[in-house]
Design a protein around this motif. Sequence first.
Motif, PDB file in Angstrom:
ATOM      1  N   THR A 142       0.672  -1.285   0.657  1.00 11.91           N
ATOM      2  CA  THR A 142       0.031  -0.167  -0.137  1.00 11.91           C
ATOM      3  C   THR A 142       0.307   1.433   0.107  1.00 11.91           C
ATOM      4  OG1 THR A 142      -2.096  -1.274   0.722  1.00 11.91           O
ATOM      5  CG2 THR A 142      -1.616   1.163   1.110  1.00 11.91           C
ATOM      6  N   ARG A 143       2.064   1.147   1.070  1.00  9.00           N
ATOM      7  CA  ARG A 143       3.055   2.509   0.728  1.00  9.00           C
ATOM      8  C   ARG A 143       3.451   2.425  -0.160  1.00  9.00           C
ATOM      9  NH1 ARG A 143       7.275   3.739   5.540  1.00  9.00           N
ATOM     10  NH2 ARG A 143       7.601   5.898   4.827  1.00  9.00           N
ATOM     11  N   GLN A 144       4.337   1.380  -0.882  1.00  2.00           N
ATOM     12  CA  GLN A 144       4.911   1.618  -2.427  1.00  2.00           C
ATOM     13  C   GLN A 144       4.035   2.480  -3.330  1.00  2.00           C
ATOM     14  OE1 GLN A 144       8.013   1.634  -2.449  1.00  2.00           O
ATOM     15  NE2 GLN A 144       7.684   1.537  -5.158  1.00  2.00           N
ATOM     16  N   LYS A 145       2.888   1.784  -3.852  1.00  2.00           N
ATOM     17  CA  LYS A 145       1.706   2.175  -4.254  1.00  2.00           C
ATOM     18  C   LYS A 145       0.908   3.357  -4.155  1.00  2.00           C
ATOM     19  CE  LYS A 145      -2.061   0.955  -6.907  1.00  2.00           C
ATOM     20  NZ  LYS A 145      -2.831   2.341  -7.011  1.00  2.00           N
ATOM     21  N   GLU A 146       0.777   4.430  -3.214  1.00  2.00           N
ATOM     22  CA  GLU A 146       0.876   5.512  -2.088  1.00  2.00           C
ATOM     23  C   GLU A 146       1.881   6.454  -3.002  1.00  2.00           C
ATOM     24  OE1 GLU A 146      -0.724   5.774   1.422  1.00  2.00           O
ATOM     25  OE2 GLU A 146      -2.288   4.859   1.246  1.00  2.00           O
ATOM     26  N   GLN A 147       2.769   6.181  -2.700  1.00  2.00           N
ATOM     27  CA  GLN A 147       4.599   6.686  -3.337  1.00  2.00           C
ATOM     28  C   GLN A 147       4.103   6.200  -4.467  1.00  2.00           C
ATOM     29  OE1 GLN A 147       7.364   4.582  -1.076  1.00  2.00           O
ATOM     30  NE2 GLN A 147       7.305   6.360   0.455  1.00  2.00           N
ATOM     31  N   GLU A 148       4.332   5.532  -5.361  1.00  2.00           N
ATOM     32  CA  GLU A 148       4.053   5.537  -6.730  1.00  2.00           C
ATOM     33  C   GLU A 148       2.794   6.983  -7.570  1.00  2.00           C
ATOM     34  OE1 GLU A 148       4.043   1.722  -8.842  1.00  2.00           O
ATOM     35  OE2 GLU A 148       5.978   1.709  -7.471  1.00  2.00           O
ATOM     36  N   GLU A 149       2.233   6.151  -6.538  1.00  2.00           N
ATOM     37  CA  GLU A 149       1.087   7.209  -6.977  1.00  2.00           C
ATOM     38  C   GLU A 149       1.247   9.039  -7.487  1.00  2.00           C
ATOM     39  OE1 GLU A 149      -2.861   8.443  -8.758  1.00  2.00           O
ATOM     40  OE2 GLU A 149      -2.109   6.646  -8.583  1.00  2.00           O
ATOM     41  N   SER A 150       2.001   9.156  -6.112  1.00  3.19           N
ATOM     42  CA  SER A 150       1.903  10.808  -5.757  1.00  3.19           C
ATOM     43  C   SER A 150       3.146  11.040  -7.120  1.00  3.19           C
ATOM     44  CB  SER A 150       2.792  10.750  -4.178  1.00  3.19           C
ATOM     45  OG  SER A 150       2.102  10.663  -3.192  1.00  3.19           O
ATOM     46  N   LEU A 151       3.613  10.593  -6.848  1.00  2.00           N
ATOM     47  CA  LEU A 151       5.195  10.892  -7.791  1.00  2.00           C
ATOM     48  C   LEU A 151       4.602  10.992  -9.382  1.00  2.00           C
ATOM     49  CD1 LEU A 151       8.532  10.540  -8.837  1.00  2.00           C
ATOM     50  CD2 LEU A 151       7.992   8.264  -9.004  1.00  2.00           C
ATOM     51  N   ARG A 152       3.567   9.706  -9.678  1.00  3.78           N
ATOM     52  CA  ARG A 152       3.191   9.998 -11.038  1.00  3.78           C
ATOM     53  C   ARG A 152       2.481  11.534 -10.258  1.00  3.78           C
ATOM     54  NH1 ARG A 152      -2.031   9.959 -13.122  1.00  3.78           N
ATOM     55  NH2 ARG A 152      -3.225   9.737 -10.725  1.00  3.78           N
ATOM     56  N   LYS A 153       1.779  11.370  -9.989  1.00  2.26           N
ATOM     57  CA  LYS A 153       0.900  13.171 -10.058  1.00  2.26           C
ATOM     58  C   LYS A 153       1.915  14.312 -10.059  1.00  2.26           C
ATOM     59  CE  LYS A 153      -3.315  11.303  -6.996  1.00  2.26           C
ATOM     60  NZ  LYS A 153      -3.973  11.711  -5.931  1.00  2.26           N
ATOM     61  N   ALA A 154       2.804  13.773  -9.713  1.00  2.00           N
ATOM     62  CA  ALA A 154       3.667  15.054  -9.523  1.00  2.00           C
ATOM     63  C   ALA A 154       4.033  15.207 -11.113  1.00  2.00           C
ATOM     64  CB  ALA A 154       4.943  14.500  -8.669  1.00  2.00           C
ATOM     65  N   ILE A 155       4.337  14.184 -11.962  1.00  2.13           N
ATOM     66  CA  ILE A 155       5.042  14.242 -12.646  1.00  2.13           C
ATOM     67  C   ILE A 155       3.977  14.579 -14.181  1.00  2.13           C
ATOM     68  CG2 ILE A 155       5.198  12.284 -14.861  1.00  2.13           C
ATOM     69  CD1 ILE A 155       7.385  11.099 -12.916  1.00  2.13           C
ATOM     70  N   HIS A 156       2.491  14.497 -13.589  1.00  3.80           N
ATOM     71  CA  HIS A 156       1.433  15.532 -13.940  1.00  3.80           C
ATOM     72  C   HIS A 156       1.171  16.607 -14.336  1.00  3.80           C
ATOM     73  CE1 HIS A 156      -2.092  15.233 -16.086  1.00  3.80           C
ATOM     74  NE2 HIS A 156      -2.629  16.031 -15.764  1.00  3.80           N
ATOM     75  N   ALA A 157       1.952  17.317 -12.646  1.00  2.00           N
ATOM     76  CA  ALA A 157       1.538  18.519 -12.348  1.00  2.00           C
ATOM     77  C   ALA A 157       3.138  18.838 -12.856  1.00  2.00           C
ATOM     78  CB  ALA A 157       1.892  18.713 -10.925  1.00  2.00           C
ATOM     79  N   THR A 158       4.150  18.641 -13.371  1.00  2.00           N
ATOM     80  CA  THR A 158       4.859  19.655 -13.645  1.00  2.00           C
ATOM     81  C   THR A 158       4.507  19.159 -15.567  1.00  2.00           C
ATOM     82  OG1 THR A 158       6.954  17.953 -11.861  1.00  2.00           O
ATOM     83  CG2 THR A 158       7.609  19.221 -13.941  1.00  2.00           C
TER      84      THR A 158
END
Length: 731
Positions: A142-158
């Motif tokens: 769960t934690r790993q997936k949440e981190q990946e999801e946060s990273l994906r959102k950050a990349i999308h935002a960038t």
Amino acid sequence: MDLLGWFKNAKTIFNTETIETPIANSETDKNMTVMDNLDVMVYVSDTDYNLLYVNRSMAEAYGVGKVDKVDKKNGLEQKCYKVIRNQNRRCSICKAPPHVSGGETFKYLWDDALGAWISGTASAARWTDGAVVYVHSFSDETRQKEQEESLRKAIHATNAASTAKSAFLANMSHEIRTPMISIVGFSELAIGDKISTKTREYLGKIIENSKWLLQVINDILDFSKIESGKLELESIPFELRDVFARCQAETAPSALKKDVKMYFYAEPSIGRKLVGDPDKLSRVLMNLLSNAVKFTNVGMVKLLSSVKNQTDNRVTIHFEVKDSGVGMTSEQIGSIYEPFMQTGVSTARKFEGAGLGLPIARNIIKLMGGDLMVESALGIGSKFSFNLTFDTIDSPICMPEREILIGEVEKPSFKGEILLCEDTSMNQMVICEHLSRVGLKTVVAENGKEGVEMVQSRIENGEKPFDLIFMDVQMPVMDGLEAASAIIKLGVKTPIVAITANAMPDDRELYRTSGMYDCVSKPFTSQDLWRCLLKYLTPVNQQKDYEKHMKHIDEKLRFKLITYFVKDNQTKISDINNAASEGDIKLACRLAHTLKGNAGLIGKAGLHKAAADVEQMLRDGKNLVTEEHMKALEIELSAALKELTPLLEKNEASNPTPTQTPAAGFDEKKAREIFEQLEPLLKSGNPDCLNLIDGLRAIPGSGELTQQMEEFDFVPAIASLAELKKKWRCG
């Protein structure tokens, strides 16, 4: 841990022949203990999904009883899906394989019973009694997936921010440029009126600083493209001399104001067109030249190019920009490529600028496959250089083209009617006034739709089409791109030119694909507008007489070229051979180089290539010339002389040249006139300089200079001219 591999290789654990033996039980217990201490959750079921084993991590996570022996009360030997998830049928997320040799790795499955995302492996193995069992091993991700999801959102935002920044910069550019067309345009129109000297000076400052602001905007736009990796290169045929002429036209006025001399020299044409991005190359050279002029108060700035290597389809060209300016220390050199940096605090206060020119130039050069190098000494000057390799394509060989217009273009005069599609009233006023002053009538359309209707109306009424269409890009109702496409669909052949404040690097390509011939960037100067008009409209001022005059001049120059070629190349092959045999490779290389240039000027492609091959083999002080190459050069030269000698003899018979002898008395005024005419021709490598040789020979001490001119060796000729002017105090 690779549990799938662990289970497949665990024969001593699950596949003992006699499980009752103490050794087997002991070994199994040991391995079960290992399993119990893993962080990974593991359970084993038979092929009917009856639970056989759970490790400690699994039991604690799901609340399943964990005992050493089979005990139905604690869930063992019951259905795994009933015990683990309290369901009456097989779980939807079950990955149990259907056969022994199978296996599957899964990632991020949602498990309602655990309330978490799980990842792991399912496989088939042999149990302790030899039966086939299903082994599941997995972990809470769960934690790993949440981190990946946060990273994906950050990349999308960038990415979204980068897109928004590009859109903002484009819009900002448009919004700034739109009012500036009025500032620059009206200032130029006012300068043309009868005004006081002081007012003229003020208006000149307005125009100068407006151009500076536009340069800063262009730098920021280019830097943004480079930073986001979106700066793309074109690949189109072009002439290097056109690039040099454009650079000279842009930078010479600034140098003239500071009384800094500028020299431009490109090695004579290779007989083929280069394939690349002339706009980006021009941008690089103009950035380097602008910097050189900015930091030079006394002396000169030079732009030189030479062929370093050449094959049938490729050529490597060396470029360098040298100046005699303030120079830099080694510490300053280390920071000049940093964006928004100048060479120290004191320098930054003295010389304005965004500090983006060199970083942009360096990145464009890298994108083109080269590297920008710098040499500098404080108080002496700087040299920036780079090599670029271009593909080449065949170019029609003809007599030398006349020097293209550089610097200030003389005000032309036209007859015709222009359609201007422009929605801003101030811009309409500026553009119409500029066109009126060169004799053109303008019809204005407030938007693209109105412009299309005007064109269509002329077609339907059988009226004369417009001579040229200027099309703004951003307009209400119908924008310029749509309007241009619609006009082309009507079958109209009138050239359409974008006149726009949009200046992003890929805009020009977009306009071209929409059918627009060219682009004039807002704000423009009268010179920019005149150059554009001259591309598509014919001036009316005595055009036929002008063409007749130019034809006469070209014919005269042609026979001068032939004369010097025939007279100077009779012994060229033996001269090259003698120099090479005596070990003077540098002289042999120079002779081949001169012959190559001469061949290019008279349009002898075969001789040009043969001489270039020999020159290449003599470079770097080495004699690698083969007998075969010298023979090829001799054949090409003999053929050229055989063809041109009769033409020369025929011309001399019908137009005898009077014998030239130096004048008894030195005419200083006449010499000054010759020097003033000759200097710009030598600096631009213009063969028209040959027209001045007869008058030059009347000046004592001009022998070396005339010889250098006849050999088209322009760089030393410039130095010789300077010495001659100094000698006769004409400088």
